[in-house]
Write an enzyme that holds these catalytic residues in place. Structure first.
Site, PDB file in Angstrom:
ATOM      1  N   SER A 140      -2.473   1.767  -1.831  1.00 47.13           N
ATOM      2  CA  SER A 140      -1.317   2.217  -2.608  1.00 47.13           C
ATOM      3  C   SER A 140      -0.657   3.467  -2.017  1.00 47.13           C
ATOM      4  O   SER A 140      -0.032   3.412  -0.976  1.00 47.13           O
ATOM      5  CB  SER A 140      -1.706   2.404  -4.091  1.00 47.13           C
ATOM      6  OG  SER A 140      -2.818   3.243  -4.239  1.00 47.13           O
ATOM      7  N   ASP A 188      -2.660  -7.969 -10.429  1.00 46.07           N
ATOM      8  CA  ASP A 188      -1.691  -6.898 -10.211  1.00 46.07           C
ATOM      9  C   ASP A 188      -0.292  -7.509 -10.319  1.00 46.07           C
ATOM     10  O   ASP A 188       0.106  -8.322  -9.484  1.00 46.07           O
ATOM     11  CB  ASP A 188      -1.904  -6.284  -8.829  1.00 46.07           C
ATOM     12  CG  ASP A 188      -0.958  -5.124  -8.530  1.00 46.07           C
ATOM     13  OD1 ASP A 188      -0.002  -4.908  -9.300  1.00 46.07           O
ATOM     14  OD2 ASP A 188      -1.168  -4.436  -7.511  1.00 46.07           O
ATOM     15  N   HIS A 215      -5.267  -3.997  -9.619  1.00 49.06           N
ATOM     16  CA  HIS A 215      -4.655  -3.167  -8.585  1.00 49.06           C
ATOM     17  C   HIS A 215      -5.690  -2.676  -7.569  1.00 49.06           C
ATOM     18  O   HIS A 215      -5.469  -2.777  -6.356  1.00 49.06           O
ATOM     19  CB  HIS A 215      -3.949  -1.980  -9.242  1.00 49.06           C
ATOM     20  CG  HIS A 215      -3.343  -1.030  -8.266  1.00 49.06           C
ATOM     21  ND1 HIS A 215      -2.287  -1.388  -7.448  1.00 49.06           N
ATOM     22  CD2 HIS A 215      -3.644   0.255  -7.959  1.00 49.06           C
ATOM     23  CE1 HIS A 215      -1.958  -0.351  -6.686  1.00 49.06           C
ATOM     24  NE2 HIS A 215      -2.767   0.648  -6.977  1.00 49.06           N
TER      25      HIS A 215
END
Length: 240
Positions: A140, A188, A215
Site C-alpha cells: 500500500s 479488498d 487488504h
C-alpha cells in the site's frame, strides 16, 4: 521478448507473465527449514535517520539468489514480515530477506518523509548497503518509495506491489519497465482493484488476487501470498 533500457537485461514478455502459474506450492521441506533460520536486527545510519533493519539469510550458506526488500504499509512496521515466519521462509528458499521500519514508523529514528523524499531515501538505503539484484515487496503506502524507481532498471529487478497506493500518478505506463506483480486480497474492494485498474497497462505486469484475504492479504492468507511471490521471483530470475 521485451528489451528493457539496459541492452543486457531481458524481462519476460507480457504473454509469458500472463500464462505463468504462480500458485505452485512452496516445498514443505523449505517451510520446515525456515524454522531453523535466525534473523538479525541492526541499524543503518543515514544522515538524520537511524534505520531499524531486520534481516534473514539463507541458512548455512553465504550465497543468496537475490535480495528481497520488504516495505510495510501505513499502519504497520517491519515486524509485519516476521508474522507467519515470512522472512524466514524466503531465507530458507535461498533469498536474503530484508525488512526495514520506514521513516516515521516502528523503531526507525528521524522524521517522516514527504512523498518526493521517499524514493531518494530508498535509493540512498540501497546504495548504503551495497545491495544488488533487488526484488521488492511493497504494501500500500510504501509504493510511494517504489513507483518513481520503476522507470529505470538501475535498482530494481522486479516488484511485488500489494494493493499499492498512488497509482493514479502513473500517467505514462510504458515508461514503467520494471517487471511487476500486482496482488490484492479478493475481499479488498477499494485500493486493490483501483491499483489493478491503474497498472494493468504496464509493459511487464501480472495482476493476481489472493484468495480469502482482505487488504493485508499477506497476513490473511500468507501461504498463498508466499507461493505467488516466490514463483514470480523464480520466473524473473530465469529471464534476468
Amino acid at each position: 521478448m521485451v528489451l528493457l533500457t539496459t541492452p543486457s537485461t531481458v524481462s519476460p514478455s507480457t504473454s509469458i507473465l500472463e500464462r505463468a502459474d504462480l500458485c505452485r506450492p512452496i516445498p514443505e521441506n523449505s517451510r520446515k527449514l525456515a524454522q531453523l533460520v535466525e534473523y538479525d536486527e541492526s541499524r543503518v545510519e543515514m544522515g538524520s535517520h537511524s534505520v531499524f533493519v531486520r534481516e534473514a539469510r539463507p541458512p548455512g550458506a553465504h550465497y543468496s539468489k537475490a535480495n528481497v526488500l520488504f516495505l510495510h504499509g501505513q499502519s504497520f512496521s517491519s515486524s509485519t514480515w516476521l508474522e507467519n515466519n515470512m522472512l524466514r521462509t524466503f531465507a530458507a528458499l535461498g533469498y536474503r530477506a530484508i525488512a526495514i521500519d520506514l521513516p516515521g514508523s516502528g523503531q526507525t529514528r528521524g522524521q517522516a518523509l514527504s512523498q518526493t523524499e521517499k524514493p531518494v531515501f530508498l535509493m540512498d538505503f540501497i546504495e548504503t548497503l551495497g545491495l544488488k539484484k533487488i526484488m521488492v515487496v511493497c504494501a500500500s503506502m510504501s509504493s510511494q518509495y517504489i513507483l518513481p524507481l520503476m522507470t529505470s532498471n538501475r535498482y530494481l529487478t522486479c516488484v511485488v506491489a500489494v494493493a499499492p497506493s498512488n497509482t493514479h500518478e502513473v500517467t505514462s505506463p510504458a515508461s514503467y519497465i520494471t517487471p511487476t506483480l500486482v496482488v490484492w486480497g479478493d475481499r479488498d474492494t477499494s485500493l486493490g482493484p483501483t491499483a489493478a485498474s491503474n497498472l494493468k497497462n504496464l509493459p511487464n505486469v501480472k495482476l493476481m488476487k489472493i484468495t480469502d484475504a482482505g487488504h493485508a492479504c499477506y497476513l490473511h492468507n500468507p501461504k498463498h501470498f508466499e507461493n505467488v511471490c516466490v514463483n514470480f521471483f523464480e520466473l524473473i530470475r530465469n529471464y534476468h
